[in-house]
Scaffold this active site. Structure first.
Site, PDB file in Angstrom:
ATOM      1  N   ASN A 121      28.924  63.075 -21.555  1.00  0.00           N
ATOM      2  CA  ASN A 121      29.623  64.101 -22.600  1.00  0.00           C
ATOM      3  C   ASN A 121      30.222  62.999 -23.763  1.00  0.00           C
ATOM      4  OD1 ASN A 121      30.967  64.971 -24.338  1.00  0.00           O
ATOM      5  ND2 ASN A 121      32.500  65.853 -23.798  1.00  0.00           N
ATOM      6  N   ARG A 148      25.798  67.049 -23.288  1.00  0.00           N
ATOM      7  CA  ARG A 148      26.261  67.494 -24.027  1.00  0.00           C
ATOM      8  C   ARG A 148      25.985  67.200 -25.362  1.00  0.00           C
ATOM      9  NH1 ARG A 148      32.002  67.777 -26.947  1.00  0.00           N
ATOM     10  NH2 ARG A 148      31.461  69.557 -27.802  1.00  0.00           N
ATOM     11  N   HIS A 150      32.239  75.413 -28.929  1.00  0.00           N
ATOM     12  CA  HIS A 150      32.519  75.802 -27.817  1.00  0.00           C
ATOM     13  C   HIS A 150      31.038  76.729 -26.860  1.00  0.00           C
ATOM     14  CE1 HIS A 150      36.730  74.789 -29.213  1.00  0.00           C
ATOM     15  NE2 HIS A 150      36.148  73.819 -28.958  1.00  0.00           N
ATOM     16  N   LEU A 206      41.160  78.079 -26.299  1.00  0.00           N
ATOM     17  CA  LEU A 206      42.343  77.466 -27.201  1.00  0.00           C
ATOM     18  C   LEU A 206      42.223  75.581 -26.124  1.00  0.00           C
ATOM     19  CD1 LEU A 206      44.782  80.142 -26.704  1.00  0.00           C
ATOM     20  CD2 LEU A 206      43.177  79.656 -28.814  1.00  0.00           C
ATOM     21  N   ASN A 231      42.507  71.206 -28.135  1.00  0.00           N
ATOM     22  CA  ASN A 231      42.715  70.304 -29.054  1.00  0.00           C
ATOM     23  C   ASN A 231      41.807  71.258 -30.455  1.00  0.00           C
ATOM     24  OD1 ASN A 231      44.871  68.517 -28.708  1.00  0.00           O
ATOM     25  ND2 ASN A 231      43.024  67.768 -27.712  1.00  0.00           N
ATOM     26  N   GLY A 232      40.701  71.876 -29.951  1.00  0.00           N
ATOM     27  CA  GLY A 232      40.148  73.097 -31.133  1.00  0.00           C
ATOM     28  C   GLY A 232      40.445  74.176 -30.119  1.00  0.00           C
ATOM     29  N   ARG A 288      43.191  70.582 -37.433  1.00  0.00           N
ATOM     30  CA  ARG A 288      42.673  71.360 -38.193  1.00  0.00           C
ATOM     31  C   ARG A 288      43.443  72.823 -38.549  1.00  0.00           C
ATOM     32  NH1 ARG A 288      37.500  71.484 -34.565  1.00  0.00           N
ATOM     33  NH2 ARG A 288      38.482  69.326 -33.270  1.00  0.00           N
ATOM     34  N   MET A 338      50.617  71.193 -27.980  1.00  0.00           N
ATOM     35  CA  MET A 338      51.463  72.021 -27.644  1.00  0.00           C
ATOM     36  C   MET A 338      52.603  72.248 -27.264  1.00  0.00           C
ATOM     37  SD  MET A 338      51.629  75.268 -29.181  1.00  0.00           S
ATOM     38  CE  MET A 338      50.342  75.887 -29.700  1.00  0.00           C
ATOM     39  N   GLY A 383      43.154  74.130 -22.956  1.00  0.00           N
ATOM     40  CA  GLY A 383      44.441  73.637 -22.359  1.00  0.00           C
ATOM     41  C   GLY A 383      45.947  74.394 -22.546  1.00  0.00           C
ATOM     42  N   ILE A 384      45.502  74.948 -23.580  1.00  0.00           N
ATOM     43  CA  ILE A 384      46.724  75.918 -24.220  1.00  0.00           C
ATOM     44  C   ILE A 384      46.860  76.621 -23.353  1.00  0.00           C
ATOM     45  CG2 ILE A 384      47.857  76.535 -25.531  1.00  0.00           C
ATOM     46  CD1 ILE A 384      46.382  74.786 -27.412  1.00  0.00           C
ATOM     47  N   GLY A 385      45.268  77.437 -23.128  1.00  0.00           N
ATOM     48  CA  GLY A 385      45.048  79.402 -23.014  1.00  0.00           C
ATOM     49  C   GLY A 385      45.743  79.239 -21.331  1.00  0.00           C
ATOM     50  N   GLU A 386      45.266  78.154 -20.598  1.00  0.00           N
ATOM     51  CA  GLU A 386      44.961  78.128 -19.067  1.00  0.00           C
ATOM     52  C   GLU A 386      46.986  77.561 -19.063  1.00  0.00           C
ATOM     53  OE1 GLU A 386      42.224  74.924 -17.506  1.00  0.00           O
ATOM     54  OE2 GLU A 386      40.814  75.772 -19.117  1.00  0.00           O
ATOM     55  N   GLU A 444      33.164  73.209 -18.463  1.00  0.00           N
ATOM     56  CA  GLU A 444      31.636  73.026 -19.075  1.00  0.00           C
ATOM     57  C   GLU A 444      31.397  71.801 -18.549  1.00  0.00           C
ATOM     58  OE1 GLU A 444      33.522  72.696 -23.434  1.00  0.00           O
ATOM     59  OE2 GLU A 444      34.812  72.411 -23.222  1.00  0.00           O
TER      60      GLU A 444
HETATM   61  P1  ADP Z   1      40.541  69.525 -25.539  1.00  0.00           P
HETATM   62  O1  ADP Z   1      40.142  70.507 -26.070  1.00  0.00           O
HETATM   63  O2  ADP Z   1      40.585  67.639 -26.000  1.00  0.00           O
HETATM   64  O3  ADP Z   1      40.242  69.585 -24.394  1.00  0.00           O
HETATM   65  P2  ADP Z   1      42.862  70.046 -23.945  1.00  0.00           P
HETATM   66  O4  ADP Z   1      41.336  71.406 -23.255  1.00  0.00           O
HETATM   67  O5  ADP Z   1      42.993  69.913 -22.840  1.00  0.00           O
HETATM   68  O6  ADP Z   1      42.619  69.457 -24.960  1.00  0.00           O
HETATM   69  O7  ADP Z   1      44.119  71.084 -24.274  1.00  0.00           O
HETATM   70  C1  ADP Z   1      44.872  70.303 -24.790  1.00  0.00           C
HETATM   71  C2  ADP Z   1      46.246  70.931 -24.889  1.00  0.00           C
HETATM   72  O8  ADP Z   1      46.798  72.203 -24.422  1.00  0.00           O
HETATM   73  C3  ADP Z   1      47.053  70.489 -25.733  1.00  0.00           C
HETATM   74  O9  ADP Z   1      47.925  70.747 -27.151  1.00  0.00           O
HETATM   75  C4  ADP Z   1      48.515  69.920 -24.698  1.00  0.00           C
HETATM   76  O10 ADP Z   1      49.395  69.998 -25.122  1.00  0.00           O
HETATM   77  C5  ADP Z   1      47.901  71.404 -23.940  1.00  0.00           C
HETATM   78  N1  ADP Z   1      48.630  71.819 -23.243  1.00  0.00           N
HETATM   79  C6  ADP Z   1      48.163  71.600 -22.307  1.00  0.00           C
HETATM   80  N2  ADP Z   1      49.558  71.923 -20.952  1.00  0.00           N
HETATM   81  C7  ADP Z   1      49.927  72.616 -21.395  1.00  0.00           C
HETATM   82  C8  ADP Z   1      51.488  73.212 -21.095  1.00  0.00           C
HETATM   83  N3  ADP Z   1      51.595  73.491 -19.870  1.00  0.00           N
HETATM   84  N4  ADP Z   1      51.853  74.161 -22.219  1.00  0.00           N
HETATM   85  C9  ADP Z   1      51.545  73.769 -23.541  1.00  0.00           C
HETATM   86  N5  ADP Z   1      50.405  73.617 -24.165  1.00  0.00           N
HETATM   87  C10 ADP Z   1      49.806  72.941 -22.491  1.00  0.00           C
END
Ligand code: ADP
Length: 398
Positions: free
Chosen positions: A9, A86, A175, A204, A206-207, A236, A278, A325-328, A380
């Site tokens: 990637n 990728r 995505h 959810l 960074n993008g 963004r 986040m 990262g955010i969704g999980e 991914e």
């Molecule tokens: P990328 O899109 O670069 O792969 P990720 O999927 O790793 O990024 O997501 C990054 C985002 O996930 C960041 O905004 C980070 O703060 C957020 N994140 C990771 N852990 C948590 C958490 N425990 N609570 C809130 N946000 C989180």
């Protein structure tokens, strides 16, 4: 033949590698960051790499050094059985992954106009590994391919027709690899065939993007011609009124400048004035920082609005899925989003949500929720490795 698959990637200034064994288990991963700068850094499985990359190391140099290191550490045979790359943009040319030959390489290059920051650097990785492993099948896996099933009403903008016909202006969506994995995993967890499973998938990170998947197929998605459209993201803006280009021109901002601001200075960072991250934003909000609170509010409101909108593409909803990262990882964002959707009958189980889903199935919905809600970690790299495996025993491309 050893069935080790390598996933490559190449981002604008970074390189990520992942190695999978025949059972789809991750053997190791590597990351080289800040390439082509004097601060190059490499890690293998999260630890500083024993090999120091030279200052200003290029993608190709990093790739060669990290692969040599994999071999030296005994993690990889002399050659992998297949390599998955990728690739960000496949335009309308690629509806599926493709075995890379000279014609496919050329077609990826032809899509560079649609992703000038991504496709050329993706090709750098492809060229480097083709030179290193000329006899190994190499497979391109496109971020856009999963969305090539969008019906015309979902991908066509309400703009002059010739913009699409002559210049390819349409919604492509991104995505795709993650949304496709959500379709597979959600079906598996719900115990029903993918071809009969309809979900809304929220990626959810960074993008951020959201996709309506009807019977396993992408039918609407929030990102468009570029990954700028749709949800609020780290830096963004997502949706804005395109009229702002003309208005801001009267303030002395060129279209190029506005585009840069919408991509890199907006979203959570722009609203909060503090951070695109986040987790940090939630900490700031907890400490009374008003602008961070507002950023979180806008993020969840926009997402909820899109979830409602995506329902118009489905005749049934088997699950709403959170990933990235955010969704999980953020119970707060999931809860705030669903609180905006009580009118649709979503209801969250707070205990399960705090634990990022019940152990058995990743569900966070309450018994009386009208729809299941799932938290599914994305992977991914695994999807790319699996796609590469499909070609592993394809005819010798040399
Ligand atoms: P990328 O899109 O670069 O792969 P990720 O999927 O790793 O990024 O997501 C990054 C985002 O996930 C960041 O905004 C980070 O703060 C957020 N994140 C990771 N852990 C948590 C958490 N425990 N609570 C809130 N946000 C989180």
């Amino acid at each position: 033949m050893d069935d080790t698959r390598l996933v490559v990637n190449c981002g604008s200034s970074s390189l990520k590698l992942a190695l999978f064994d025949a059972q789809d288990r991750l053997i190791t991963s590597a990351l080289a960051e800040r390439l082509n700068s004097c601060n190059v850094r490499a890690t293998i499985s999260g630890k500083d790499s024993p090999v120091a990359l030279p200052s200003e190391a290029s993608h190709t140099q990093a790739l060669e050094a990290l692969i040599d290191e994999f071999r030296a550490l005994g993690l990889m045979p002399s050659a992998p059985s297949a390599i998955g790359h990728r690739v960000v943009h496949g335009g309308e040319t690629f509806r599926h992954s493709a075995l890379i030959d000279d014609a496919v390489r050329e077609a990826i290059d032809a899509c560079s106009g649609l992703a000038p920051l991504h496709n050329p650097v993706n090709l750098t990785g492809i060229d480097a590994t083709r030179a290193m492993f000329p006899r190994v099948p190499q497979v391109a896996v496109f971020d856009t391919a999963f969305h090539q099933t969008l019906p015309r009403k979902a991908f066509h903008y309400a703009v002059p027709e010739y913009w699409y016909r002559d210049w390819g202006v349409r919604r492509y969506g991104f995505h795709g690899t993650s949304h496709k994995y959500m379709a597979q995993e959600a079906a598996r967890r719900l115990g029903q065939p993918q071809s009969n499973t309809s979900i809304i998938s929220c990626h959810l990170g960074n993008g951020c993007s959201i996709t309506a998947i009807r019977n396993g197929i992408s039918v609407d998605t929030s990102m468009g011609l570029t990954p700028l459209e749709g949800l609020v993201m780290g830096t963004r803006s997502g949706d804005v009124d395109p009229g702002l280009f003309d208005y801001l021109a009267t303030k002395g901002l060129s279209a190029k400048r506005v585009n840069k601001a919408l991509n890199s200075e907006s979203g959570l960072l722009g609203i909060s004035g503090q951070t695109n991250d986040m987790r940090t934003l939630c900490d700031l909000a907890d400490n009374g920082h008003e602008a961070s609170n507002l950023a979180i509010d806008i993020f969840c409101f926009r997402l909820a609005k899109y979830i409602g909108g995506m329902m118009t593409s489905l005749s049934r909803l088997d699950a709403l899925v959170f990933t990235g990262g955010i969704g999980e990882n953020s119970p707060r964002i999931r809860q705030m989003t669903l609180e905006n959707l009580t009118i649709l009958g979503f209801s969250i189980d707070h205990e399960a949500n705090k634990n990022h889903g019940r152990q058995a199935d990743g569900r966070v919905d309450e018994k009386n929720s009208r729809f299941p809600v799932l938290v599914i970690p994305t992977n991914e790299e695994l999807v790319i490795a699996r796609e590469a495996a499909r070609f592993a025993h394809a005819p010798d491309p040399a």
